[in-house]
Design a protein around this motif. Sequence first.
Motif, mmCIF file in Angstrom:
data_model
loop_
_atom_site.group_PDB
_atom_site.id
_atom_site.type_symbol
_atom_site.label_atom_id
_atom_site.label_comp_id
_atom_site.label_asym_id
_atom_site.label_seq_id
_atom_site.Cartn_x
_atom_site.Cartn_y
_atom_site.Cartn_z
ATOM 1 N N ALA A 9 0.725 -1.070 -0.121
ATOM 2 C CA ALA A 9 0.108 -0.036 0.272
ATOM 3 C C ALA A 9 0.841 1.273 0.098
ATOM 4 C CB ALA A 9 -0.997 0.027 1.206
ATOM 5 N N GLY A 10 1.868 1.201 0.792
ATOM 6 C CA GLY A 10 3.057 2.507 0.630
ATOM 7 C C GLY A 10 3.448 2.545 -0.644
ATOM 8 N N VAL A 11 3.871 1.754 -1.416
ATOM 9 C CA VAL A 11 4.511 1.766 -2.828
ATOM 10 C C VAL A 11 3.545 2.471 -3.837
ATOM 11 C CG1 VAL A 11 5.249 0.566 -4.891
ATOM 12 C CG2 VAL A 11 6.002 -0.081 -2.384
ATOM 13 N N VAL A 12 2.117 1.720 -3.650
ATOM 14 C CA VAL A 12 1.160 2.236 -4.164
ATOM 15 C C VAL A 12 0.628 3.783 -3.869
ATOM 16 C CG1 VAL A 12 -1.477 1.932 -5.336
ATOM 17 C CG2 VAL A 12 0.229 -0.103 -4.972
ATOM 18 N N SER A 13 0.550 4.155 -2.912
ATOM 19 C CA SER A 13 0.285 5.388 -2.472
ATOM 20 C C SER A 13 1.251 6.445 -2.601
ATOM 21 C CB SER A 13 -0.266 5.716 -0.943
ATOM 22 O OG SER A 13 1.096 5.294 -0.119
ATOM 23 N N GLY A 14 2.521 6.003 -2.527
ATOM 24 C CA GLY A 14 3.737 6.942 -3.241
ATOM 25 C C GLY A 14 3.570 7.115 -4.531
ATOM 26 N N MET A 15 3.264 6.144 -5.490
ATOM 27 C CA MET A 15 3.337 6.453 -6.843
ATOM 28 C C MET A 15 1.936 7.273 -7.125
ATOM 29 S SD MET A 15 4.429 3.277 -8.914
ATOM 30 C CE MET A 15 3.265 2.051 -8.076
ATOM 31 N N GLY A 59 7.766 21.661 -4.194
ATOM 32 C CA GLY A 59 7.999 20.853 -2.831
ATOM 33 C C GLY A 59 6.918 21.050 -1.755
ATOM 34 N N ALA A 60 6.495 21.925 -1.499
ATOM 35 C CA ALA A 60 5.366 22.073 -0.346
ATOM 36 C C ALA A 60 4.102 21.324 -1.113
ATOM 37 C CB ALA A 60 4.859 23.608 -0.142
ATOM 38 N N ILE A 61 3.777 21.607 -2.117
ATOM 39 C CA ILE A 61 2.596 20.692 -2.563
ATOM 40 C C ILE A 61 3.091 19.170 -2.560
ATOM 41 C CG2 ILE A 61 1.203 20.252 -4.697
ATOM 42 C CD1 ILE A 61 1.541 23.288 -5.256
ATOM 43 N N PHE A 62 4.005 18.697 -2.867
ATOM 44 C CA PHE A 62 4.306 17.376 -2.930
ATOM 45 C C PHE A 62 4.500 16.929 -1.567
ATOM 46 C CE2 PHE A 62 7.372 13.856 -2.468
ATOM 47 C CZ PHE A 62 6.683 13.013 -3.648
ATOM 48 N N GLY A 63 5.082 17.481 -0.517
ATOM 49 C CA GLY A 63 4.976 17.029 0.859
ATOM 50 C C GLY A 63 3.545 16.982 1.136
ATOM 51 N N VAL A 64 2.791 17.980 0.944
ATOM 52 C CA VAL A 64 1.347 17.750 1.573
ATOM 53 C C VAL A 64 0.494 16.565 0.928
ATOM 54 C CG1 VAL A 64 -0.753 19.106 1.925
ATOM 55 C CG2 VAL A 64 1.203 20.315 2.240
ATOM 56 N N VAL A 65 0.646 16.651 -0.271
ATOM 57 C CA VAL A 65 -0.250 15.823 -0.754
ATOM 58 C C VAL A 65 0.254 14.160 -0.578
ATOM 59 C CG1 VAL A 65 -0.653 14.544 -3.324
ATOM 60 C CG2 VAL A 65 -0.855 17.083 -2.882
ATOM 61 N N LYS A 66 1.536 14.008 -0.540
ATOM 62 C CA LYS A 66 2.325 12.736 0.012
ATOM 63 C C LYS A 66 1.594 12.444 1.078
ATOM 64 C CE LYS A 66 6.472 10.137 0.111
ATOM 65 N NZ LYS A 66 5.775 9.070 0.771
ATOM 66 N N ALA A 67 1.967 13.147 2.066
ATOM 67 C CA ALA A 67 1.491 13.051 3.612
ATOM 68 C C ALA A 67 0.143 12.590 3.776
ATOM 69 C CB ALA A 67 1.766 14.373 4.579
ATOM 70 N N ALA A 68 -1.071 13.441 2.931
ATOM 71 C CA ALA A 68 -2.330 13.024 3.202
ATOM 72 C C ALA A 68 -2.612 11.930 2.242
ATOM 73 C CB ALA A 68 -3.094 14.328 2.327
ATOM 74 N N ILE A 69 -1.918 11.383 1.558
ATOM 75 C CA ILE A 69 -2.515 9.922 0.588
ATOM 76 C C ILE A 69 -1.595 8.913 1.620
ATOM 77 C CG2 ILE A 69 -1.705 8.628 -1.501
ATOM 78 C CD1 ILE A 69 -2.305 11.236 -2.990
ATOM 79 N N ASP A 70 -0.266 9.175 1.985
ATOM 80 C CA ASP A 70 0.000 8.237 2.819
ATOM 81 C C ASP A 70 -0.720 7.756 4.088
ATOM 82 O OD1 ASP A 70 2.455 8.051 1.065
ATOM 83 O OD2 ASP A 70 3.765 8.823 2.383
ATOM 84 N N ARG A 71 -1.075 8.987 4.961
ATOM 85 C CA ARG A 71 -1.859 8.681 5.947
ATOM 86 C C ARG A 71 -3.255 8.068 5.790
ATOM 87 N NH1 ARG A 71 -1.500 8.925 11.520
ATOM 88 N NH2 ARG A 71 -3.385 9.661 12.401
#
Length: 83
Positions: A9-15, A59-71
Motif C-alpha cells: 500500500a505504501g508503494v502504491v500510495s507513493g506513486m 516541494g510544499a505541494i508534494f509534501g502535503v499531498v504525499k502526507a495526506a495520501i500516505d496517512r
Amino acid sequence: MSRIVSRGAGVVSGMLGGAVAGVVFKQVWKLLAGTDEAPQATSDEYGWGEVLAAAAIQGAIFGVVKAAIDRSATRSVHRAIGG
C-alpha cells in the motif's frame, strides 16, 4: 502478512501521491504565473527567484499531498486488516 500489505500500500500510495502532486502543482503554477510550464533549474530564460519559487511551491505541494495520501492509505490498511 500485514507488513507485506502495508508495504504494498505504501508503494502504491507513493506513486499515486507523486502523480497527484504533479497535477496539482501544474494547476497552481498556471494560476500563479499564468504559464503552463514551471521554470526548470537548468533554463537560462528564468532568474534565480522564479526557479527557487517554483521549486519551493512544488516541494510544499508534494509534501502535503504525499502526507495526506500516505496517512489515508495507512489508516485504510489498518482498518482493513485490523492492525
